[in-house]
Design a protein around this motif. Structure first.
Motif, PDB file in Angstrom:
ATOM      1  N   ILE A   1       0.870  -1.192   0.000  1.00 31.07           N
ATOM      2  CA  ILE A   1       0.000   0.000   0.000  1.00 31.07           C
ATOM      3  C   ILE A   1       0.891   1.222   0.000  1.00 31.07           C
ATOM      4  O   ILE A   1       1.793   1.337   0.836  1.00 31.07           O
ATOM      5  N   GLU A   2       0.627   2.137  -0.953  1.00 24.19           N
ATOM      6  CA  GLU A   2       1.383   3.393  -0.995  1.00 24.19           C
ATOM      7  C   GLU A   2       0.414   4.551  -0.811  1.00 24.19           C
ATOM      8  O   GLU A   2      -0.460   4.810  -1.644  1.00 24.19           O
ATOM      9  N   ALA A   3       0.556   5.220   0.317  1.00 23.76           N
ATOM     10  CA  ALA A   3      -0.280   6.399   0.587  1.00 23.76           C
ATOM     11  C   ALA A   3       0.496   7.647   0.229  1.00 23.76           C
ATOM     12  O   ALA A   3       1.726   7.692   0.335  1.00 23.76           O
ATOM     13  N   LYS A   4      -0.234   8.692  -0.228  1.00 22.69           N
ATOM     14  CA  LYS A   4       0.415   9.951  -0.600  1.00 22.69           C
ATOM     15  C   LYS A   4      -0.278  11.115   0.099  1.00 22.69           C
ATOM     16  O   LYS A   4      -1.463  11.034   0.458  1.00 22.69           O
ATOM     17  N   GLY A   5       0.488  12.155   0.235  1.00 15.41           N
ATOM     18  CA  GLY A   5      -0.083  13.350   0.849  1.00 15.41           C
ATOM     19  C   GLY A   5      -1.078  14.025  -0.069  1.00 15.41           C
ATOM     20  O   GLY A   5      -0.948  13.956  -1.293  1.00 15.41           O
ATOM     21  N   ASP A   6      -2.064  14.702   0.540  1.00 18.48           N
ATOM     22  CA  ASP A   6      -3.068  15.399  -0.265  1.00 18.48           C
ATOM     23  C   ASP A   6      -2.485  16.655  -0.894  1.00 18.48           C
ATOM     24  O   ASP A   6      -2.766  16.979  -2.043  1.00 18.48           O
ATOM     25  N   ASN A   7      -1.692  17.380  -0.119  1.00 16.86           N
ATOM     26  CA  ASN A   7      -1.167  18.654  -0.599  1.00 16.86           C
ATOM     27  C   ASN A   7       0.352  18.722  -0.566  1.00 16.86           C
ATOM     28  O   ASN A   7       0.947  19.527  -1.252  1.00 16.86           O
ATOM     29  N   ILE A   8       0.940  17.904   0.261  1.00 17.20           N
ATOM     30  CA  ILE A   8       2.390  17.859   0.362  1.00 17.20           C
ATOM     31  C   ILE A   8       2.874  16.637  -0.418  1.00 17.20           C
ATOM     32  O   ILE A   8       2.283  15.556  -0.333  1.00 17.20           O
ATOM     33  N   ASN A   9       3.955  16.841  -1.133  1.00 22.87           N
ATOM     34  CA  ASN A   9       4.493  15.748  -1.929  1.00 22.87           C
ATOM     35  C   ASN A   9       5.267  14.791  -1.025  1.00 22.87           C
ATOM     36  O   ASN A   9       6.464  14.951  -0.797  1.00 22.87           O
ATOM     37  N   VAL A  10       4.548  13.801  -0.489  1.00 24.07           N
ATOM     38  CA  VAL A  10       5.155  12.837   0.418  1.00 24.07           C
ATOM     39  C   VAL A  10       4.438  11.502   0.219  1.00 24.07           C
ATOM     40  O   VAL A  10       3.255  11.469  -0.104  1.00 24.07           O
ATOM     41  N   ASN A  11       5.179  10.419   0.369  1.00 20.48           N
ATOM     42  CA  ASN A  11       4.564   9.104   0.266  1.00 20.48           C
ATOM     43  C   ASN A  11       5.091   8.201   1.365  1.00 20.48           C
ATOM     44  O   ASN A  11       6.177   8.430   1.932  1.00 20.48           O
ATOM     45  N   ALA A  12       4.287   7.187   1.662  1.00 18.66           N
ATOM     46  CA  ALA A  12       4.657   6.217   2.698  1.00 18.66           C
ATOM     47  C   ALA A  12       4.005   4.889   2.340  1.00 18.66           C
ATOM     48  O   ALA A  12       3.001   4.847   1.631  1.00 18.66           O
ATOM     49  N   TYR A  13       4.646   3.810   2.851  1.00 16.73           N
ATOM     50  CA  TYR A  13       4.212   2.472   2.443  1.00 16.73           C
ATOM     51  C   TYR A  13       3.876   1.651   3.668  1.00 16.73           C
ATOM     52  O   TYR A  13       4.389   1.883   4.771  1.00 16.73           O
ATOM     53  N   GLU A  14       3.018   0.680   3.435  1.00 18.99           N
ATOM     54  CA  GLU A  14       2.853  -0.395   4.400  1.00 18.99           C
ATOM     55  C   GLU A  14       2.589  -1.683   3.609  1.00 18.99           C
ATOM     56  O   GLU A  14       1.991  -1.653   2.526  1.00 18.99           O
ATOM     57  N   THR A  15       3.073  -2.767   4.171  1.00 15.95           N
ATOM     58  CA  THR A  15       2.973  -4.049   3.465  1.00 15.95           C
ATOM     59  C   THR A  15       2.382  -5.084   4.404  1.00 15.95           C
ATOM     60  O   THR A  15       2.852  -5.239   5.542  1.00 15.95           O
TER      61      THR A  15
ATOM     62  N   SER B   1      12.828   8.714  -0.745  1.00 15.48           N
ATOM     63  CA  SER B   1      13.920   9.669  -0.839  1.00 15.48           C
ATOM     64  C   SER B   1      13.764  10.571  -2.047  1.00 15.48           C
ATOM     65  O   SER B   1      13.919  11.794  -1.967  1.00 15.48           O
ATOM     66  N   GLU B   2      13.431   9.970  -3.169  1.00 16.37           N
ATOM     67  CA  GLU B   2      13.311  10.775  -4.391  1.00 16.37           C
ATOM     68  C   GLU B   2      12.127  11.733  -4.310  1.00 16.37           C
ATOM     69  O   GLU B   2      12.183  12.866  -4.776  1.00 16.37           O
ATOM     70  N   THR B   3      11.041  11.237  -3.736  1.00 17.82           N
ATOM     71  CA  THR B   3       9.872  12.118  -3.596  1.00 17.82           C
ATOM     72  C   THR B   3      10.222  13.345  -2.755  1.00 17.82           C
ATOM     73  O   THR B   3       9.848  14.477  -3.072  1.00 17.82           O
ATOM     74  N   LEU B   4      10.938  13.113  -1.676  1.00 16.16           N
ATOM     75  CA  LEU B   4      11.316  14.239  -0.807  1.00 16.16           C
ATOM     76  C   LEU B   4      12.237  15.205  -1.529  1.00 16.16           C
ATOM     77  O   LEU B   4      12.073  16.436  -1.428  1.00 16.16           O
ATOM     78  N   LYS B   5      13.194  14.656  -2.272  1.00 13.23           N
ATOM     79  CA  LYS B   5      14.186  15.521  -2.924  1.00 13.23           C
ATOM     80  C   LYS B   5      13.575  16.323  -4.058  1.00 13.23           C
ATOM     81  O   LYS B   5      14.080  17.392  -4.415  1.00 13.23           O
ATOM     82  N   LYS B   6      12.473  15.794  -4.616  1.00 10.76           N
ATOM     83  CA  LYS B   6      11.835  16.550  -5.688  1.00 10.76           C
ATOM     84  C   LYS B   6      11.322  17.906  -5.198  1.00 10.76           C
ATOM     85  O   LYS B   6      11.140  18.838  -5.974  1.00 10.76           O
TER      86      LYS B   6
END
Lengths: 121, 1115
Positions: free
Chosen positions: A79-93, B1106-1111
């Motif tokens: 699962i890859e979640a992303k921020g709504d407004n901030i460019n950030v992602n995080a995973y859980e498996t 890492s790449e997402t943050l650096k972008k």
């Protein structure tokens, strides 16, 4: 002699377990379609919805949660979640150990000791 | 006297004289023809028929000598004069039982009839006028000459004695509706009356006189040609009348004494009833016959006088009066004195509105004395008069509806002096009393205070000009002087002027004079001071309406103190106020204004309620102008200017001092229906010092402010309603409220609803200097919800000590609320969600704040050139790519805060530190040490990336399902510090003693998802060891964690691993207990040829993060 036999037997047992471990490392395959739909995991306290287009959402009873993308790779749901407004992602498996139309048993890859049970909604 | 009465009296006189003449004529005939009664009787009757044109009859006429000795007399019995006319009650005009006439025999012998005595006994006279005006005596009133003129006998009167007894007289006039009845009239005249001299005594007695007059007045009404008659019936009755007179008329001199008395006299005329009991008049007169010189004394006494006029009754008892008059016409002088006294005067006014009589007003005077003297020049009617009335006691009471008013004095004096000289008249009424008491409804209003009133009035005889010169009102020794002029141009127009002057009036005495019934208004008020007042008025009275040309008043209070229930106190040594109308302003718009000035050398006002409020002024000088008050207060023009050398104000521990302050407030009404009322304010002062307690204070230098406002009553929003425009220029401000100095060298802004411009603002807080300038537009459109609030402002600073600033914020944020401190966090959160008041980013706002900080110091780190943009737009605040640099690092920050709803707040952050020393990074962001505890073991440069977002509740508590974040730390050539952790690792892994504590590279990625913080496995290469570290810790109360270190390369033949599990605190306190050997979990992760699918996925995730943050890093 007896002592040599004992050592050999022990080596065989070790070898057997080693080989059996190699067999256990093979990932089982699950029917992806069984995953579609809305699930509830009591221990996490969230509803997970897995859509067939690999989008999904987890949320609590108040509707607070996040959208995500998911993939099934072997027995692992990534699962890859992303921020709504901030460019950030995080995973859980989640590693599936059992799956049917009503119930899915799995564990978090980083916390294998805690069994998670998802009930189809 | 009415013509009818005069005619009647004339008629009676003629009748009496005719009777006397007849008697003399009879005597002459008797003497001349025959002396026998029948013959005399016959002769007299025959002669009477000649002289009297009506039926005359007399019986038994005889000569007498004894009764009239020494004169010869004629006794006539049963005389009757008959003259019937229609409607008369009786045909008889006159009937006399007996009449005796004595004549001078010597004269008679000379053919002269000289009557010396006459007596009438038992006479009745009936005079009658019918409704046509015909009278039974009209025949005597004709001008037809009597036949005796042809007779050669001369008749003359030399009367020495005249007696009348039992004369009854009736006079009835149906035309004039007059009836008079005189009962038992007796008269005795003893004296001498001849052609040259008159002297003698007269005694007159009448048992009863009754008279009635019905006065009919016809009022024609022109509207409907009807006639309304008003009848006024007048009845007069006198009983037991007696009069005596003696006097002489000779040698050009008249002397006389007349006494007239009546036992009871009654008069009723319409609603008027008068009754005099036992009155007596004595007249003693002395005059020349030409009546050019005279002198007389009239004395009047009455036991009781009662006068009832409608519902007014007046009783005056024991009245005595003496009138002493001297008239000298040749010297144009008439002068006289009046002395009068009365024991009591009682007057009662009754209410006639109901059948039950009730007193409306009573008046009682005791021991009254009156003295008047004066003289008059009858030729030109000039004169002088002085009247003084004194009394022992004056008492009056008035009852009207629910109001009872009473007044009484112990002694009183009413005076009136005046004179007329040519066209000038002067009159001065005076009222004095040493003790006057006035009460109303049981409450005393004037409490036995001395009162003095004097009104010197001068006027012309036509009363076209009236002047009051310093009229004096003094009550309880408080004096008011009043002057005035009235000039009458015509009946509709007069000019008026008046002045009032109070020299010294003691306020405490005035307060003491306020009646107890006003206690609710004056209760608790204590005031002292000396009041002076001068007021003037000039105006006109035009067609009954008062027109004010100008008025003015000057009020001066010295040594003024005021205390109201010990809650409000005021002190001033000198306050002066001036009011004048109209204003001296020449502006046409300001016509008919009132000018008001207030000047005080000092003024202090204290208000003690739950707190103490105090205001003190030194040398306050205020000037106000106000226009006439038209239909609406919004149409008033008003202006006020206040200047004060010093103003000191305080509320409890809050105080403010203003030096040399100036305030100008004006209000201008709309010029037309589309215009609005305008308000202007101008304020300046040289300096202001404020303080809150001893710890906090603020001082400001020169301040000037101008403000305008246009009132639009239709608008509801306060700002839109007033549409204010404010311009402020403030210099040299300083705040003494913190441990660090705060100064405001200059602030200048210009505010209006269209544009809010801060042209200059500079704030020095400790080491920091801050400047905020720029514009905000469309405040009006924003408030009216018709447009966006737009603006752009620049926040600049040469140096900002953020650590110092945050310490100030912490000071303000400190709380001593132990109850909150002792509560679990979850309970506090629940408690405060409902009451929380989060900052809601307003909608309809498009605002940009440009920041430009040259140097910022934070946690001993210096950041340079901090620049970025903060935008607020449609409910979202974005801190966009705020870039800055420290000594060794470049930094970028982007932050978002938006508030879709109160219960759904959002915040997001994207933060980058490039090329930063690790220790500096930990100093800057201490929480990094919690996330990557081993980081503090390294020394070297790193790059730090952080991005996170979450939705929050109203109390800013994160909604955990929405929390997402990631961070990456990259470093090269790191040196491991010689610390406890390194030694533990080295010991457990059997590293050589000479192992170098260097790491070629480090790439740490971690993520936060909901309540989990995952540290992705990262490789550490050190000495002959390679280790991979990864794990998770949970965001919960204990921050428990599960970390694993795999020793992937070492001199040992096997790969080993170490698990570190437990709460973060426990691990820190006792690391050996929580570190356990385990299998090597990440053994092949960083060996590409051996990497399994799981490790590959993990590394891909790590790389993606890492790449997402650096972008996000802005190049």
């Amino acid at each position: 002699m007896k002592k040599s036999l004992k050592i050999l037997a022990l080596s065989l047992i070790v070898t057997l377990f080693t080989l059996s471990g190699c067999f256990l490392d093979d990932d089982p395959e699950y029917d992806e379609a069984l995953i579609y739909g809305k699930w509830y995991c009591k221990s996490i306290g969230l509803y997970y919805t897995f859509n067939s287009n690999y989008n999904g959402r987890y949320e609590d009873i108040n509707g607070d949660g996040k959208n995500f993308k998911w993939t099934l790779i072997g027995d692992a749901i990534e699962i890859e979640a992303k921020g709504d407004n901030i460019n950030v992602n995080a995973y859980e498996t989640y590693i599936i150990t059992s799956l049917n139309v009503a119930k899915m048993e799995c564990y978090d890859r980083l916390d294998p000791k805690e069994k998670l049970i998802f009930i189809k909604q | 006297m009415k013509k009818a009465v005069r005619n009647t009296l004339k008629t009676v006189t003629v009748i009496l004289l005719s009777i006397v003449g007849l008697v003399f004529l009879s005597v002459g005939l008797i003497l001349w023809i025959t002396l026998t009664p029948p013959k005399i009787t016959k002769l007299v009757n025959r002669v009477a028929q000649t002289y009297i044109p009506i039926s005359f009859n007399a019986n038994n006429i005889d000569l007498t000598l004894f009764k009239t000795f020494p004169e010869i007399g004629l006794e006539i019995n049963n005389i009757s004069l008959i003259n019937p006319i229609p409607c008369a009650e009786s045909d008889t005009l006159i009937s006399i039982d007996k009449a005796i006439v004595a004549i001078d025999i010597k004269a008679f012998l000379k053919k002269k009839v000289n009557i010396r005595k006459a007596a009438i006994y038992g006479a009745n006279a009936n005079i009658f006028y019918n409704e046509q005006g015909e009278s039974n005596i009209s025949i005597f009133l004709s001008d037809t000459p009597t036949s005796n003129q042809d007779n050669d006998t001369e008749v003359s009167i030399d009367l020495k004695e005249l007696t009348v007894k039992d004369l009854n007289l009736s006079y009835i006039d149906r035309l004039s509706e007059i009836e008079v009845y005189v009962t038992e009239l007796g008269l005795y005249l003893d004296g001498k009356i001849d052609s040259d001299n008159i002297y003698g005594n007269l005694d007159l007695s009448i048992k009863q006189i009754d008279a009635s007059i019905n006065d009919t007045t016809n009022n024609d009404t022109t509207n409907n040609n009807t006639t309304i008659s008003d009848n006024t019936l007048t009845n007069i009755s006198l009983s037991n009348i007696s009069a005596s007179a003696d006097g002489t008329f000779k040698e050009h001199q008249i002397k006389g004494n007349i006494t007239l008395s009546s036992l009871l006299t009654k008069l009723t005329m319409g609603d008027i009833e008068a009754e005099l009991s036992e009155f007596k008049i004595d007249i003693d007169a002395n005059a020349d016959t030409e009546l050019e010189y005279g002198k007389g004394v009239v004395t009047f006494n009455s036991r009781l006088i009662e006068l009832n006029i409608d519902s007014l009754t007046t009783i005056l008892d024991n009245l005595g009066a003496t009138f002493n008059t001297t008239a000298d016409i040749r010297n144009n002088s008439i002068q006289g004195t009046v002395n009068a006294h009365a024991a009591n005067l009682h007057a009662n006014l009754f209410s006639t509105e109901s059948s039950n009589l009730s007193n409306v007003a009573t008046l009682s005077l005791n021991a009254i004395s009156l003295y008047a003297n004066g003289f008059i020049n009858p030729d030109i009617m000039d004169g002088k008069v002085q009247i003084d009335i004194n009394g022992e006691r004056f008492k009056t009471a008035i009852t009207a509806q629910d109001m009872n008013v009473s007044a009484d004095t112990e002694k009183f004096h009413l005076g009136l002096s005046g004179y007329k000289e040519g066209d000038n008249i002067s009159i001065t009424p005076v009222l004095n009393s040493p003790s006057l008491r006035v009460a109303m409804n049981g409450d005393t209003y004037i409490n036995h205070w001395p009162i003095n009133i004097s009104l010197p009035i001068k006027a012309d005889t036509a009363l076209n000009r009236i002047n009051l010169n310093r009229g004096l009102f003094s009550i309880n020794k408080q004096e008011v002087s009043i002057s005035g002029n009235c000039h009458l141009y015509n009946s509709d127009n007069m000019a008026l002027s008046a002045k009032m002057d109070i020299n010294t009036c003691h306020i405490e005495q005035i307060l003491a004079m306020i009646p107890d019934s006003f206690n609710p208004m004056t209760d608790g008020i204590k005031a002292t001071g000396i009041l002076s007042l001068q007021a003037a008025y000039n105006g006109q009275m035009v067609s009954g309406k008062m027109v004010v040309d100008n008025t003015s008043a000057n009020i001066l209070v010295k040594e003024f103190t005021l205390n109201y229930k010990d809650t409000i106190t005021a002190l001033s040594s000198n306050i002066e106020a001036n009011l004048s109308h109209p204003s001296k302003s020449k502006t046409a718009q300001k016509n008919h204004l009132l000018d008001a000035t207030l000047v005080a050398s000092d003024l202090m006002v204290n208000v003690v309620d739950e707190s103490l409020m105090s205001v003190k002024f030194n040398n306050i000088n205020s000037f106000a102008q106000i226009s006439d008050i038209p239909d609406s207060t919004l149409n008033i023009w008003a202006s006020t200017i206040v200047k004060a050398d010093f103003i000191e104000a305080s509320i409890e521990t809050i105080s403010a001092n203003l030096n040399n302050s100036y305030i100008d407030i004006s209000m201008t009404p709309p010029s037309n229906s589309n215009d609005k009322s305008q308000f202007n304010l101008e304020f300046s002062c040289d300096s202001i010092q404020t303080a809150i307690g001893k710890a906090l204070g603020a001082n400001f230098g020169k301040i000037s402010a101008q403000a305008t406002a246009a009132l639009d009553p239709i608008k509801e929003d306060l700002l839109l309603k007033w549409n204010p425009a404010v311009k402020v220029d403030l210099k040299n401000g300083s705040l003494d409220m913190l441990q660090i100095p705060v100064t405001l060298p200059h602030l200048m802004f210009d505010f209006s609803l269209g544009r809010f411009n801060i042209s200059e603002s500079r704030l020095l807080i400790g080491n920091s200097d801050i400047s905020l300038t720029g514009d905000i537009y469309n405040i009006d459109a924003y408030l009216e919800k018709t447009g966006l609030l737009t603006g752009e402002m620049d926040f600049t600073s040469n140096y900002t000590d953020m650590t110092e600033l945050l310490s100030i914020i912490n000071v303000f944020g400190d709380t001593d609320n132990d109850e909150i401190d002792n509560k679990p966090l979850t309970e506090i959160a629940n408690d405060t969600i409902d009451t929380a008041d989060p900052f809601i980013v307003p909608m309809g706002v498009d605002f940009i704040l440009n920041t430009n900080i040259a140097v910022m110091e934070f946690n001993n780190h210096q950041f340079n050139t901090i620049g970025g943009e903060i935008t607020v737009k449609d409910g979202v605040v974005v801190l966009q790519e705020l870039g800055f640099s420290s000594n060794t690092a470049q930094m970028q920050l982007t932050a978002i805060y938006k508030t879709p709803s109160r219960d759904n707040l959002y915040t997001g952050i994207d933060f980058h530190l490039l090329d930063i020393e690790i220790d500096e990074l930990i100093d800057l962001i201490p929480s990094v040490d919690s996330i990557v505890p081993m980081l503090k073991s390294f020394d070297g440069k790193a790059q730090f990336h952080l991005a996170a977002e979450t939705y929050m509740k109203a109390n800013y508590e994160p909604k955990m399902p929405t929390l997402i974040g990631a961070s990456a730390i990259e470093a090269k050539d790191l040196v491991i510090m010689d610390n406890k952790v390194f030694n533990t690792i080295k010991k457990n892994l059997f590293m050589s003693r000479n192992a170098e504590n260097k790491i070629d590279s480090l790439s740490v990625e971690l993520q936060v998802l909901r309540n989990k913080v995952d540290l992705y496995p990262f490789l550490i290469h050190m000495d002959k060891y390679k280790a991979v570290i990864g794990g998770r810790h949970n965001i919960n109360k204990d921050l428990d964690c599960k970390y694993h270190i795999s020793l992937t390369e070492s001199p040992l033949p096997i790969r080993l691993g170490v698990n570190i599990e437990g709460s973060l605190n426990d691990i820190a306190n006792n690391p050996f207990k929580h570190i356990k050997l385990s299998r090597c979990k990440y053994g092949t992760m960083y060996i590409p040829e051996k990497t399994n699918i799981t490790d590959q996925r993990t590394l891909l995730m790590k790389q993606s993060i890492s790449e997402t943050l650096k972008k996000n890093v802005k190049q």
